[in-house]
Design a protein around this motif. Structure first.
Motif, mmCIF file in Angstrom:
data_model
loop_
_atom_site.group_PDB
_atom_site.id
_atom_site.type_symbol
_atom_site.label_atom_id
_atom_site.label_comp_id
_atom_site.label_asym_id
_atom_site.label_seq_id
_atom_site.Cartn_x
_atom_site.Cartn_y
_atom_site.Cartn_z
ATOM 1 N N GLU A 197 0.860 -1.191 0.000
ATOM 2 C CA GLU A 197 0.000 0.000 0.000
ATOM 3 C C GLU A 197 0.898 1.245 0.000
ATOM 4 O OE1 GLU A 197 -3.582 -0.332 2.688
ATOM 5 O OE2 GLU A 197 -2.348 -1.946 3.534
ATOM 6 N N PRO A 198 1.574 1.508 -1.095
ATOM 7 C CA PRO A 198 2.588 2.562 -1.099
ATOM 8 C C PRO A 198 2.042 3.971 -0.914
ATOM 9 C CG PRO A 198 2.218 1.743 -3.325
ATOM 10 C CD PRO A 198 1.481 0.822 -2.399
ATOM 11 N N ALA A 199 0.769 4.196 -1.236
ATOM 12 C CA ALA A 199 0.203 5.540 -1.101
ATOM 13 C C ALA A 199 -0.287 5.827 0.320
ATOM 14 C CB ALA A 199 -0.947 5.720 -2.091
ATOM 15 N N ARG A 200 -0.282 4.832 1.187
ATOM 16 C CA ARG A 200 -0.821 4.996 2.532
ATOM 17 C C ARG A 200 0.156 5.747 3.441
ATOM 18 N NH1 ARG A 200 -3.050 -0.095 6.200
ATOM 19 N NH2 ARG A 200 -3.309 1.025 8.172
ATOM 20 N N GLU A 201 -0.370 6.485 4.396
ATOM 21 C CA GLU A 201 0.449 7.106 5.436
ATOM 22 C C GLU A 201 0.368 6.221 6.671
ATOM 23 O OE1 GLU A 201 -0.510 11.203 6.039
ATOM 24 O OE2 GLU A 201 0.425 11.804 4.147
ATOM 25 N N TRP A 202 1.530 5.729 7.115
ATOM 26 C CA TRP A 202 1.593 4.677 8.111
ATOM 27 C C TRP A 202 2.018 5.214 9.482
ATOM 28 C CZ3 TRP A 202 0.402 -0.387 6.843
ATOM 29 C CH2 TRP A 202 0.385 -0.705 5.487
#
Length: 342
Positions: free
Chosen positions: A143-148
C-alpha cells in the motif's frame, strides 16, 4: 533553447514535479490548457499520466491515441527501457521519475537516459535487515500511497511495534520513507516506491532461499496443476503460496512462454518432506515440475492473495523470487511493468 510547458489546473502535483526536474524545461501551472511552447511555436499536449499500472501495459491504447493533432506526452514514475523505445519510435514524448525524458520537436531536442535503478548500481549492501524486516517492507509496498503509523505497519506486517519502528527509522535514514507530523500524529509514507523496491532487491535476506525441495506432481493437464496443488493444500490445511514465474502467469502476466518449474512457498512450521507428502508429490533429483521453498519470515504466505482457490504470494515477493530464476531478470521486469507498475 528552453521549452515551456503550461499545465492545466487539475493535474497532480507529482506530474509537475517530474516535468519541472527536466533541464531546459520551464513548467507553469494553473493554465487553461496543457501546451508546450518552443521559440514562439506551440503544441497541444495529450498528457498521459502514470498510475498504478505502467505504460508497457498501456502502450497499445497510447499508440492508438485518436488525437493526432496533439503531441502524446507520457509522464510516469518509471518507464522501462523497452517502453521508452516504443514511445520514441512512435514519435511520442515522455518523462519519468528516474529523470529519463525524450522530447523531439522542430528546433528542440531533449533526450536523457535517467539514473539507473539501485539494483543496477554498485551500492553498499544493506546490513542488519532480517526476514521480519523484509516482511515489514513488503507490507509497506503493498500500500505505497498509505500514510503509516508505527502501530499500523506493525499490525499489517504481524511484527512488534519495536521492529516496525526500527524498520521505518532505517528507511527514513536511507531517504526511502518520508515523515509527516510529530509525536502521536507522526506518519510515514513511501514517496518513490520504485526506489524502495530496487533497494529491497539488494537486501540479502530478501532473496536468499535457505531450504528447498524439488518434486514432481503428476497432472495430465499442466494447466490444472495449480488447481490440483491448491486443492490438496486446502484439504491438508497447508499454508502455501505460489511465487516466481508461475505466480506471474497466475496474476495474468505472460512473462514467459512456459513455466517448467512451479515455485511454492510453504509455511516454515511444516517440514518440506512432510509438505511434499501431503501434496502427493514425489521428491526427484531431475525432471521436477514443482519446487517447495521453506517460507522463512512468512515472506510469501503472509498477506497472500487468492485467484479463485489458488493462493498467490504478494506481487513484490513474486518479483523478488523471479529475479533468481533462470533468465529471470527479463521476465521479472515484464511482471513489474504489468502488475506492480513502478
Amino acid at each position: 533553447m528552453a521549452a515551456t510547458i503550461e499545465l492545466k489546473r487539475d493535474l497532480p502535483g507529482r506530474t509537475r514535479e517530474i516535468l519541472a526536474a527536466l533541464p531546459g524545461v520551464i513548467v507553469r501551472s494553473g493554465r487553461a490548457s496543457t501546451t508546450l511552447w518552443v521559440d514562439g511555436r506551440s503544441w497541444d499536449l495529450a498528457l498521459v499520466r502514470g498510475g498504478p499500472h505502467p505504460y508497457a501495459v498501456a502502450t497499445t491504447p497510447v499508440l492508438a491515441a485518436p488525437t493526432r493533432e496533439a503531441l502524446v506526452f507520457v509522464v510516469a514514475e518509471r518507464l522501462p527501457v523497452r517502453v521508452r523505445k516504443e514511445l520514441e519510435e512512435a514519435g511520442f514524448a515522455y518523462a519519468d521519475g528516474t529523470g529519463a525524458a525524450h522530447i523531439e520537436l522542430p528546433g528542440f531536442y531533449l533526450h536523457i537516459e535517467g539514473r539507473p535503478s539501485r539494483s543496477q548500481t554498485a551500492v553498499r549492501t544493506p546490513a542488519g535487515i532480517g526476514v521480519v524486516a523484509v516482511r515489514t517492507i513488503q507490507s509497506l509496498l503493498a500500500e505505497p500511497a498509505r500514510e503509516w503509523s508505527v502501530s499500523d505497519i506493525a499490525k499489517a506486517a504481524a511484527c512488534s511495534t519495536g521492529e516496525a519502528h526500527r524498520v521505518l527509522t532505517r528507511l527514513q535514514l536511507e531517504g526511502l520513507v518520508t515523515a509527516h507530523g510529530r509525536a502521536r500524529s507522526l506518519r510515514r509514507s513511501v514517496p518513490r516506491p520504485g526506489d524502495l523496491l530496487d533497494w529491497l532487491s539488494t537486501v540479502p535476506s530478501a532473496r536468499r532461499i535457505r531450504e528447498r525441495m524439488y518434486a514432481f506432481v503428476y497432472e495430465s493437464d499442466p494447466a490444472k496443476l495449480a488447481t490440483t496443488i491448491s486443492a490438496r493444500g486446502l484439504r491438508e490445511n497447508l499454508d502455501l503460496a505460489f511465487s516466481g514465474a508461475s505466480a506471474a502467469h497466475l496474476f495474468g502476466a505472460l512473462v514467459t512462454t512456459a513455466v517448467p518449474t512451479t515455485m511454492l512457498r510453504v509455511s516454515p512450521s511444516v517440514d518440506l518432506a512432510d509438505a511434499c507428502s501431503r501434496l502427493e508429490a514425489e521428491p526427484v533429483d531431475s525432471g521436477p515440475n514443482i519446487v517447495l521453498v521453506r517460507d522463512l519470515g512468512l515472506l510469501g504466505t503472509h498477506r497472500r492473495q487468492f485467484k479463485g482457490p489458488v493462493p498467490l504470494a504478494p506481487p513484490v515477493r513474486v518479483w523478488l523470487d523471479m529475479l533468481d530464476e533462470p533468465r529471470g531478470e527479463d521476465a521479472a521486469d515484464l511482471f513489474r511493468e504489468a502488475v506492480i507498475g513502478w
